[in-house]
Design a protein around this motif. Structure first.
Motif, PDB file in Angstrom:
ATOM      1  N   GLU A 156       0.505  -1.023   0.061  1.00  0.00           N
ATOM      2  CA  GLU A 156      -0.140  -0.286  -0.034  1.00  0.00           C
ATOM      3  C   GLU A 156       0.645   1.269   0.050  1.00  0.00           C
ATOM      4  N   ARG A 157       2.040   0.839  -0.012  1.00  0.00           N
ATOM      5  CA  ARG A 157       2.839   2.127  -0.003  1.00  0.00           C
ATOM      6  C   ARG A 157       3.278   3.206  -1.280  1.00  0.00           C
ATOM      7  N   LEU A 158       2.862   4.731  -1.060  1.00  0.00           N
ATOM      8  CA  LEU A 158       2.992   5.480  -2.388  1.00  0.00           C
ATOM      9  C   LEU A 158       4.667   5.556  -3.088  1.00  0.00           C
ATOM     10  N   SER A 159       4.314   5.826  -4.860  1.00  0.00           N
ATOM     11  CA  SER A 159       5.622   5.281  -5.025  1.00  0.00           C
ATOM     12  C   SER A 159       6.199   7.227  -4.849  1.00  0.00           C
ATOM     13  N   ASP A 160       7.372   7.493  -5.105  1.00  0.00           N
ATOM     14  CA  ASP A 160       8.453   8.317  -4.747  1.00  0.00           C
ATOM     15  C   ASP A 160       7.280   9.935  -5.578  1.00  0.00           C
ATOM     16  N   GLU A 161       7.313   9.455  -6.982  1.00  0.00           N
ATOM     17  CA  GLU A 161       6.565  10.114  -7.961  1.00  0.00           C
ATOM     18  C   GLU A 161       5.228  10.843  -6.924  1.00  0.00           C
ATOM     19  N   GLN A 162       4.068   9.493  -6.943  1.00  0.00           N
ATOM     20  CA  GLN A 162       3.126  10.303  -5.832  1.00  0.00           C
ATOM     21  C   GLN A 162       2.815  10.708  -4.661  1.00  0.00           C
ATOM     22  N   ILE A 163       4.375  10.472  -4.092  1.00  0.00           N
ATOM     23  CA  ILE A 163       4.654  11.642  -2.651  1.00  0.00           C
ATOM     24  C   ILE A 163       4.659  13.177  -2.844  1.00  0.00           C
ATOM     25  N   GLU A 164       5.719  13.118  -4.812  1.00  0.00           N
ATOM     26  CA  GLU A 164       5.573  14.701  -4.868  1.00  0.00           C
ATOM     27  C   GLU A 164       4.433  15.278  -4.762  1.00  0.00           C
ATOM     28  N   ILE A 224       1.893  14.975  -4.728  1.00  0.00           N
ATOM     29  CA  ILE A 224       0.528  15.289  -3.064  1.00  0.00           C
ATOM     30  C   ILE A 224       1.709  16.679  -2.849  1.00  0.00           C
ATOM     31  N   SER A 225       2.754  16.623  -2.231  1.00  0.00           N
ATOM     32  CA  SER A 225       3.293  17.988  -1.931  1.00  0.00           C
ATOM     33  C   SER A 225       2.820  19.096  -2.836  1.00  0.00           C
ATOM     34  N   VAL A 226       3.157  18.608  -4.651  1.00  0.00           N
ATOM     35  CA  VAL A 226       2.919  19.635  -4.755  1.00  0.00           C
ATOM     36  C   VAL A 226       1.578  19.935  -4.750  1.00  0.00           C
ATOM     37  N   ASN A 227       0.423  19.704  -5.170  1.00  0.00           N
ATOM     38  CA  ASN A 227      -0.947  19.429  -4.656  1.00  0.00           C
ATOM     39  C   ASN A 227      -0.942  20.306  -3.178  1.00  0.00           C
ATOM     40  N   VAL A 228      -0.736  19.656  -2.375  1.00  0.00           N
ATOM     41  CA  VAL A 228      -0.677  20.747  -1.087  1.00  0.00           C
ATOM     42  C   VAL A 228      -0.652  22.489  -1.006  1.00  0.00           C
ATOM     43  N   GLU A 229       0.642  22.180  -1.802  1.00  0.00           N
ATOM     44  CA  GLU A 229       1.538  23.753  -2.010  1.00  0.00           C
ATOM     45  C   GLU A 229       0.699  24.349  -2.770  1.00  0.00           C
ATOM     46  N   GLU A 230       0.198  24.255  -4.207  1.00  0.00           N
ATOM     47  CA  GLU A 230      -0.843  24.824  -4.629  1.00  0.00           C
ATOM     48  C   GLU A 230      -2.321  25.541  -3.963  1.00  0.00           C
ATOM     49  N   ILE A 266      -2.538  21.480   7.806  1.00  0.00           N
ATOM     50  CA  ILE A 266      -1.611  21.667   5.802  1.00  0.00           C
ATOM     51  C   ILE A 266      -1.693  19.866   6.439  1.00  0.00           C
ATOM     52  N   GLN A 267      -1.780  19.408   7.533  1.00  0.00           N
ATOM     53  CA  GLN A 267      -1.564  17.623   7.735  1.00  0.00           C
ATOM     54  C   GLN A 267      -2.899  16.909   7.091  1.00  0.00           C
ATOM     55  N   ASP A 268      -4.077  18.126   7.312  1.00  0.00           N
ATOM     56  CA  ASP A 268      -5.817  18.155   7.137  1.00  0.00           C
ATOM     57  C   ASP A 268      -5.274  17.669   5.354  1.00  0.00           C
ATOM     58  N   LEU A 269      -4.101  18.260   4.882  1.00  0.00           N
ATOM     59  CA  LEU A 269      -4.398  18.785   3.693  1.00  0.00           C
ATOM     60  C   LEU A 269      -3.939  17.823   3.329  1.00  0.00           C
ATOM     61  N   VAL A 270      -2.716  17.180   3.867  1.00  0.00           N
ATOM     62  CA  VAL A 270      -1.632  15.687   2.776  1.00  0.00           C
ATOM     63  C   VAL A 270      -2.254  14.472   3.746  1.00  0.00           C
ATOM     64  N   GLU A 271      -3.606  14.594   4.342  1.00  0.00           N
ATOM     65  CA  GLU A 271      -4.347  13.314   4.141  1.00  0.00           C
ATOM     66  C   GLU A 271      -5.422  13.149   3.356  1.00  0.00           C
ATOM     67  N   ASN A 272      -5.750  14.455   2.954  1.00  0.00           N
ATOM     68  CA  ASN A 272      -7.007  14.825   2.423  1.00  0.00           C
ATOM     69  C   ASN A 272      -6.608  14.382   0.609  1.00  0.00           C
ATOM     70  N   GLN A 273      -5.033  14.985   0.750  1.00  0.00           N
ATOM     71  CA  GLN A 273      -4.605  13.887  -1.213  1.00  0.00           C
ATOM     72  C   GLN A 273      -4.547  12.124  -0.983  1.00  0.00           C
ATOM     73  N   MET A 302      -5.999  10.696   0.626  1.00  0.00           N
ATOM     74  CA  MET A 302      -7.585   9.859   0.790  1.00  0.00           C
ATOM     75  C   MET A 302      -7.778   9.852  -0.685  1.00  0.00           C
ATOM     76  N   ASN A 303      -7.724  10.843  -1.688  1.00  0.00           N
ATOM     77  CA  ASN A 303      -8.169  11.169  -3.020  1.00  0.00           C
ATOM     78  C   ASN A 303      -7.871  10.095  -3.634  1.00  0.00           C
ATOM     79  N   LEU A 304      -5.688   9.940  -3.161  1.00  0.00           N
ATOM     80  CA  LEU A 304      -5.366   8.991  -4.446  1.00  0.00           C
ATOM     81  C   LEU A 304      -5.983   7.198  -4.357  1.00  0.00           C
ATOM     82  N   ARG A 305      -5.784   7.392  -2.806  1.00  0.00           N
ATOM     83  CA  ARG A 305      -6.691   5.843  -2.931  1.00  0.00           C
ATOM     84  C   ARG A 305      -7.687   5.718  -3.896  1.00  0.00           C
ATOM     85  N   ALA A 306      -8.152   6.909  -3.042  1.00  0.00           N
ATOM     86  CA  ALA A 306     -10.583   6.359  -3.140  1.00  0.00           C
ATOM     87  C   ALA A 306      -9.892   6.163  -5.545  1.00  0.00           C
TER      88      ALA A 306
END
Length: 91
Positions: free
Chosen positions: A33-41, A43-49, A63-70, A72-76
């Motif tokens: 269930e781990r995220l790839s480095d690309e997915q982590i990047e 998510i981080s860019v989305n949060v920054e935007e 910011i933690q909430d935004l990261v969690e939402n990103q 969850m959205n990716l997993r969905a």
């Protein structure tokens, strides 16, 4: 762009800190269930935007909430794609 730390001080937003925190948490997840480095990047860019669009200083908790939402959205999205793929294979 600034963020408000738990202590109440404001510091400059640092995307590297978001990526490092997500990467560290990711190592604690079951391997399948781990995220790839690309997915982590991504998510981080989305949060920054999102933070930039809000045009105000956000708290660490926000910011933690935004990261969690990103995440969850990716997993969905993956679940939807998997279901569609499984249906296509059954047809």
């Amino acid at each position: 762009m600034k963020i408000i730390k738990r202590s109440g001080t404001e510091v400059t937003f640092d995307i590297a800190k978001i990526m490092a925190a997500v990467s560290k948490a990711n190592k604690e997840v079951v391997h399948s269930e781990r995220l790839s480095d690309e997915q982590i990047e991504k998510i981080s860019v989305n949060v920054e935007e999102i933070c930039q669009e809000m045009n105000r200083s956000l708290s660490v908790e926000e910011i933690q909430d935004l990261v969690e939402n990103q995440i969850m959205n990716l997993r969905a999205l993956f679940r939807i794609i998997s279901k569609r793929s499984a249906r296509a294979e059954q047809s």
